[in-house]
Scaffold this motif. Structure first.
Motif: not given
Length: 445
Positions: A179-180, A233, A263
């Protein structure tokens, strides 16, 4: 103006520090201290890489084979009629299931628009985007325009001369799942590295970059995107507001803004993107000038945000400082030697003070040589002797390439108006030469 003020403060402050404090103590020790910190960090990242490699042998990374996001491949091109078709065909050969290709013609004056349209008509996965002649210039603007038509959960950016192996995306995509993680960069390799001296040195330069990027990745540092072979992403792109239209290095600018927003950017050396090296000195200088100017400007522009951000990790912040030091070090070396030379000629300092500055500069060069030799052994499997020879020659190449360029770019930022001259790299020149040779041989027959 902000960039100019910050750089002037750094240069002026460094000059005053060196000139005044040389009267009270040997400022070479300050440079040596900076080098020591950078060496410690380099050793730390190397040890972290080796530890991680050993750990993965015992406990292989678990890959989620169900993570298959739809990917939009973007290929900007400007006057690329000689290479763009081969690149698109190569990309379509990837064995990843879910992807589309958007080929963007950016105001070309050759036959590129027609080639792009033909590719769209032939292949269902290909979309053609032809920009208008009055469209905003620059690669960032090209990518932002294409983003409006992209369906992908992730965006993969290729240069117009890129080629990859079929399993490229299958190697790259798993790194993007956490997710990160906002983006993943592939390893870049020069496809025509054996063409001449310059292309070989460029490939060695990419190899030392691979070594540094892998080290940064191992310590969760500030890994950087490289423009070609970057997977990002869509949510991360939206979070930072897309690409910055007012930068000449879209990849470096985006890397820094992603880190500031919290991020993580990863590096995947197992996924390789091949590109054409530059065979001639003038276009090489033009390309590297753009890279270096973009590097310095983004550090100057985002320095405040990087230090104030509550989202950026401490390791990424330290890593950024280490790489900012790389930009300061050449300035320090040059100013150190020039000021000491002036004082020696004015008989305000003994000659041995000048020798100490030259010696420490040689030590810095030796440290870089050792790092390059290690990288060539690790990633290109060079023999010991070949690694020594190539590391020595490439170190000289980098010295004569980067040192003058850094001084020139600092002068430009301080005294010249900022421009958006992109300095496009010409592709297909080597293939044109090959075709010409074959043509001449046919005539002889």
């Amino acid at each position: 103006m902000k960039e100019r003020i910050i750089l002037f403060t750094i240069v002026f402050g460094l000059g005053i520090f060196l000139y005044i404090f040389q009267n009270y103590f040997n400022t070479v020790w300050g440079l040596a201290f900076l080098c020591t910190l950078m060496t410690i960090y380099a050793v730390f990242s190397t040890l972290a890489y080796n530890y991680r490699k050993r750990k993965l042998k015992k406990y292989p990374e678990v890959v989620n084979h169900d993570y298959k996001p739809f990917v939009t491949v973007m290929i900007p091109c400007h006057n690329e009629e000689t290479v763009i078709e081969n690149t698109v065909l190569n990309v379509l050969n990837m064995d990843y299931e879910n992807f589309e290709v958007i080929v963007i013609d950016d105001r070309s004056s050759d036959n590129t628009p027609n080639v792009v349209k033909e590719l769209e008509n032939k292949y269902p996965k290909v979309k053609a985007l032809i920009r208008k002649p009055d469209a905003f210039p620059g690669k960032s603007a090209v990518l932002n325009d294409a983003l409006e038509f992209a369906n992908g959960e992730a965006i993969l950016v290729f240069d117009a001369d890129a080629t990859v192996d079929p399993d490229f995306l299958n190697r790259l995509v798993p790194k993007l799942e956490p997710k990160d993680v906002g983006a993943v960069q592939a390893r870049k390799v020069i496809r025509n590295k054996d063409y001449n001296f310059l292309t070989r040195c460029q490939n060695n330069e990419y190899t030392i970059d691979t070594y540094l990027q892998a080290g940064r990745d191992s310590v969760k540092g500030a890994v950087e995107l490289r423009g070609n072979g970057e997977l990002i992403k869509r949510s991360a792109i939206d979070d930072i507001g897309g690409w910055n239209n007012y930068t000449i290095t879209d990849d470096l600018d985006m890397s820094t803004r992603l880190h500031i927003k919290g991020w993580d950017v990863r590096f995947c050396p197992d996924a390789i993107v091949y590109e054409e090296g530059i065979a001639y000195l003038r276009p090489l200088f033009r390309q590297r000038r753009r890279w270096l100017e973009g590097t310095l400007r983004r550090y100057l522009e985002y320095s405040g945000e990087a230090f104030r951000s509550k989202d950026i990790s401490m390791l990424a912040r330290v890593d950024m400082f280490a790489y900012i030091s790389e930009c300061i070090m050449p300035l320090w070396c040059v100013m150190e030697i020039l000021i000491r030379l002036f004082k020696v000629l004015a008989k305000d300092a003994p000659p041995h003070m000048l020798y100490s500055s030259i010696i420490i500069s040689c030590v810095i060069g030796m440290g870089f040589f050792m790092g390059l030799r290690y990288a060539l052994r690790r990633y290109d499997n060079f023999s010991r002797m070949d690694a020594i020879k190539d590391a020595f020659v490439t170190s000289i190449y980098l010295l004569f390439l980067w040192f003058p360029l850094e001084l020139f770019i600092c002068f430009k930022i301080l005294f010249c108006k900022k421009d958006m001259k992109w300095g496009k790299t010409a592709h297909g020149l080597i293939q044109d030469e090959v075709n010409l040779i074959h043509s001449e041989e046919s005539k002889c027959k």
